[in-house]
Scaffold this motif. Structure first.
Motif, PDB file in Angstrom:
ATOM      1  N   TYR A 165       0.803  -1.226   0.000  1.00 16.39           N
ATOM      2  CA  TYR A 165       0.000   0.000   0.000  1.00 16.39           C
ATOM      3  C   TYR A 165       0.837   1.278   0.000  1.00 16.39           C
ATOM      4  O   TYR A 165       0.308   2.362  -0.232  1.00 16.39           O
ATOM      5  N   GLY A 166       2.121   1.155   0.319  1.00 15.69           N
ATOM      6  CA  GLY A 166       2.954   2.343   0.408  1.00 15.69           C
ATOM      7  C   GLY A 166       3.033   2.842   1.834  1.00 15.69           C
ATOM      8  O   GLY A 166       2.393   2.305   2.741  1.00 15.69           O
ATOM      9  N   PRO A 167       3.835   3.905   2.082  1.00 15.92           N
ATOM     10  CA  PRO A 167       4.017   4.427   3.433  1.00 15.92           C
ATOM     11  C   PRO A 167       2.730   5.009   3.998  1.00 15.92           C
ATOM     12  O   PRO A 167       1.737   5.196   3.284  1.00 15.92           O
ATOM     13  N   PHE A 168       2.777   5.316   5.276  1.00 19.40           N
ATOM     14  CA  PHE A 168       1.595   5.745   6.028  1.00 19.40           C
ATOM     15  C   PHE A 168       0.776   6.836   5.323  1.00 19.40           C
ATOM     16  O   PHE A 168      -0.444   6.694   5.188  1.00 19.40           O
ATOM     17  N   PRO A 169       1.389   7.933   4.849  1.00 24.26           N
ATOM     18  CA  PRO A 169       0.560   8.985   4.222  1.00 24.26           C
ATOM     19  C   PRO A 169      -0.173   8.510   2.974  1.00 24.26           C
ATOM     20  O   PRO A 169      -1.277   8.962   2.689  1.00 24.26           O
ATOM     21  N   ARG A 170       0.431   7.561   2.223  1.00 26.91           N
ATOM     22  CA  ARG A 170      -0.184   7.124   0.970  1.00 26.91           C
ATOM     23  C   ARG A 170      -1.392   6.228   1.209  1.00 26.91           C
ATOM     24  O   ARG A 170      -2.305   6.163   0.381  1.00 26.91           O
ATOM     25  N   ARG A 171      -1.425   5.496   2.313  1.00 26.31           N
ATOM     26  CA  ARG A 171      -2.555   4.594   2.569  1.00 26.31           C
ATOM     27  C   ARG A 171      -3.582   5.207   3.529  1.00 26.31           C
ATOM     28  O   ARG A 171      -4.511   4.532   3.965  1.00 26.31           O
ATOM     29  N   GLN A 172      -3.388   6.495   3.844  1.00 30.05           N
ATOM     30  CA  GLN A 172      -4.286   7.209   4.752  1.00 30.05           C
ATOM     31  C   GLN A 172      -5.669   7.353   4.101  1.00 30.05           C
ATOM     32  O   GLN A 172      -5.790   7.894   3.004  1.00 30.05           O
ATOM     33  N   PRO A 173      -6.749   6.866   4.745  1.00 30.98           N
ATOM     34  CA  PRO A 173      -8.082   6.948   4.135  1.00 30.98           C
ATOM     35  C   PRO A 173      -8.707   8.336   4.172  1.00 30.98           C
ATOM     36  O   PRO A 173      -9.702   8.577   3.485  1.00 30.98           O
ATOM     37  N   ILE A 174      -8.138   9.235   4.982  1.00 28.49           N
ATOM     38  CA  ILE A 174      -8.689  10.587   5.121  1.00 28.49           C
ATOM     39  C   ILE A 174      -7.878  11.554   4.266  1.00 28.49           C
ATOM     40  O   ILE A 174      -6.641  11.572   4.331  1.00 28.49           O
ATOM     41  N   SER A 175      -8.560  12.351   3.446  1.00 32.92           N
ATOM     42  CA  SER A 175      -7.893  13.373   2.639  1.00 32.92           C
ATOM     43  C   SER A 175      -8.745  14.644   2.648  1.00 32.92           C
ATOM     44  O   SER A 175      -9.983  14.573   2.722  1.00 32.92           O
ATOM     45  N   THR A 194      -5.857  -1.346  12.130  1.00 32.96           N
ATOM     46  CA  THR A 194      -5.587  -0.227  11.232  1.00 32.96           C
ATOM     47  C   THR A 194      -6.685  -0.089  10.191  1.00 32.96           C
ATOM     48  O   THR A 194      -7.344  -1.064   9.822  1.00 32.96           O
ATOM     49  N   VAL A 195      -6.881   1.145   9.733  1.00 28.59           N
ATOM     50  CA  VAL A 195      -7.803   1.455   8.645  1.00 28.59           C
ATOM     51  C   VAL A 195      -6.954   2.037   7.516  1.00 28.59           C
ATOM     52  O   VAL A 195      -6.255   3.028   7.715  1.00 28.59           O
ATOM     53  N   ILE A 196      -6.987   1.396   6.349  1.00 26.93           N
ATOM     54  CA  ILE A 196      -6.150   1.811   5.232  1.00 26.93           C
ATOM     55  C   ILE A 196      -6.993   1.906   3.973  1.00 26.93           C
ATOM     56  O   ILE A 196      -8.119   1.397   3.916  1.00 26.93           O
ATOM     57  N   THR A 197      -6.443   2.554   2.950  1.00 23.90           N
ATOM     58  CA  THR A 197      -7.151   2.665   1.689  1.00 23.90           C
ATOM     59  C   THR A 197      -6.237   2.280   0.542  1.00 23.90           C
ATOM     60  O   THR A 197      -5.029   2.506   0.592  1.00 23.90           O
ATOM     61  N   GLY A 198      -6.832   1.665  -0.468  1.00 25.81           N
ATOM     62  CA  GLY A 198      -6.086   1.249  -1.648  1.00 25.81           C
ATOM     63  C   GLY A 198      -7.042   0.592  -2.622  1.00 25.81           C
ATOM     64  O   GLY A 198      -8.270   0.637  -2.458  1.00 25.81           O
ATOM     65  N   THR A 199      -6.502  -0.060  -3.613  1.00 28.89           N
ATOM     66  CA  THR A 199      -7.335  -0.691  -4.634  1.00 28.89           C
ATOM     67  C   THR A 199      -7.701  -2.124  -4.215  1.00 28.89           C
ATOM     68  O   THR A 199      -7.024  -2.723  -3.379  1.00 28.89           O
ATOM     69  N   PRO A 200      -8.740  -2.683  -4.818  1.00 32.95           N
ATOM     70  CA  PRO A 200      -9.064  -4.092  -4.537  1.00 32.95           C
ATOM     71  C   PRO A 200      -7.893  -5.035  -4.865  1.00 32.95           C
ATOM     72  O   PRO A 200      -7.712  -6.045  -4.177  1.00 32.95           O
ATOM     73  N   GLN A 201      -7.122  -4.697  -5.888  1.00 30.20           N
ATOM     74  CA  GLN A 201      -5.975  -5.537  -6.237  1.00 30.20           C
ATOM     75  C   GLN A 201      -4.927  -5.529  -5.128  1.00 30.20           C
ATOM     76  O   GLN A 201      -4.318  -6.574  -4.822  1.00 30.20           O
ATOM     77  N   GLN A 202      -4.700  -4.378  -4.516  1.00 29.16           N
ATOM     78  CA  GLN A 202      -3.761  -4.302  -3.389  1.00 29.16           C
ATOM     79  C   GLN A 202      -4.266  -5.121  -2.208  1.00 29.16           C
ATOM     80  O   GLN A 202      -3.499  -5.820  -1.549  1.00 29.16           O
ATOM     81  N   ARG A 203      -5.569  -5.056  -1.959  1.00 26.56           N
ATOM     82  CA  ARG A 203      -6.127  -5.835  -0.848  1.00 26.56           C
ATOM     83  C   ARG A 203      -5.971  -7.337  -1.087  1.00 26.56           C
ATOM     84  O   ARG A 203      -5.640  -8.097  -0.177  1.00 26.56           O
TER      85      ARG A 203
END
Length: 387
Positions: free
Chosen positions: A232-242, A312-321
């Motif tokens: 998913y990448g480092p913490f800022p990149r997988r942060q679900p809040i923007s 943890t709560v993270i964000t990314g694509t279904p492929q990453q999951r």
């Protein structure tokens, strides 16, 4: 340890500005929690049923309220305490100076929760010395996640032990609040709409991972986080809040819920004050100061909790999951870890705002009860493993 130094144990811990994976492999950066401290636990009985009944936002807000009630007491006493948000409850490690006062405030909060929402908030307290007497570990460190935001990191199974004990009725805190018992929920807010991921092709993943306590636990957690970072990448990149996805919105239903949690009742004047506060925020967030606050809000979003397990709560694509699940499945197959996971299209956030500079924190969960549903999956695996 002197009394003053004992009460300031957590405040005096250095905040390590390294990756979580590095911290987990540096045993000398972890300290035993003082024996005189206590573990305080809150959780909503049958939160799974409440979430299934559509009360997921209420469940989250009640969990936030239990945190705010204790943090306000700690703030007035001039101390900081480690705490852990769990979606349907919270855990704290507190010094003896505030233990009794915190439990009395939580008893008031429990009564309000039962009366206004029909939910039973379990509260309990376990002495750290008792945890050690049962040969469980409770080792604590501090990780600096961003410039102004640090989180506690726990290794060992001490909090798991405390949770098990609190679910035994002998540890239930049976106390009828007195008129002089105070409940201060100042600063608690619930005015953000559900938050979509930063990119349209992304999803929100709520993940729980546990590993057996002992010398391998830290190494296993570090390996899990290596997978998370690598995929998913480092913490800022997988942060679900923007910031672009934040919408300052409220409804009378939400304002009513906020008032019931905070004050135990509603009133026309209270609703009017909440509406004015919402209107102030709508204008404030369009100023330069307000935009700075929104940027710091993202930094101070509580999306990673290490309380003897990874939450943890993270964000990314279904492929990453799918990649992550394949890696975790491999670790499960060798009986190194167990995990629970829930996927949603949005996240939800409740807030504690003591001041608009550095005194605010934002509790994040996957929408529709992310932590509660992930915990349900994990508990089923744990029962099967024990069987």
């Amino acid at each position: 340890m002197s009394l003053a130094r004992n009460e300031q144990f957590y405040s005096r811990l250095p905040a390590n500005h390294i990756s979580l994976g590095e911290l987990l492999t540096e045993d000398h950066l972890f300290y035993n929690v003082p024996e005189s401290w206590h573990v305080v636990i809150t959780d909503i009985r049958n939160s799974t049923g409440a979430v299934a009944g559509g009360m997921h936002e209420t469940v989250n807000f009640i969990a936030t309220g239990s945190i705010v009630s204790v943090l306000n007491i700690a703030f007035k006493a001039g101390i900081t305490v480690p705490f852990f948000f769990g979606g349907d409850g919270a855990t704290f490690i507190v010094p003896p100076l505030i233990a009794d006062q915190a439990m009395r405030a939580l008893a008031v909060f429990r009564n309000n929760t039962k009366e206004n929402f029909g939910l039973d908030l379990r509260i309990g307290i376990v002495a750290v010395t008792e945890i050690y007497a049962k040969n469980f570990e409770l080792k604590l460190s501090k990780l600096r996640v961003s410039g102004a935001f640090s989180i506690p990191v726990i290794l060992g199974d001490g909090l798991y032990c405390a949770e098990k004990l609190v679910k035994n009725e002998a540890y239930r805190f049976d106390y009828d609040p007195k008129p002089e018992d105070e409940l201060d929920l100042g600063g608690m807010q619930c005015r953000w709409d559900k938050i979509g991921p930063p990119e349209m092709d992304q999803e929100v993943v709520t993940l729980l991972v546990c590993a057996p306590a002992g010398k391998n636990q830290a190494a296993l957690f570090a390996r899990v986080m290596e997978y998370v970072d690598g995929i998913y990448g480092p913490f800022p990149r997988r942060q679900p809040i923007s910031v672009p996805r934040l919408i300052w919105r409220t409804t009378f239903k939400k304002m009513e819920m906020e008032m019931l949690v905070r004050k135990g009742s509603t009133s026309i004047l209270g609703l009017a004050a909440s509406w004015i506060a919402w209107l102030f925020g709508y204008v404030y967030f369009r100023t330069s100061h307000g935009k700075n606050y929104l940027n710091s809000l993202v930094e101070m979003s509580d999306t990673l909790v290490i309380d003897g397990k990874i939450n943890t709560v993270i964000t990314g694509t279904p492929q990453q999951r799918e990649q992550l699940q394949n890696a975790l499945d491999g670790m499960e197959a060798t009986r190194e870890i167990l995990y629970g996971l829930h996927v949603s299209s949005e996240s939800v956030m409740s807030c504690y705002v003591h001041d608009l500079k550095d005194g605010h924190i934002h509790f994040v969960d996957g929408a529709e009860g992310g932590y509660t549903k992930a915990a349900g999956m994990l508990k089923l695996k744990l029962r099967n493993a024990e069987a």
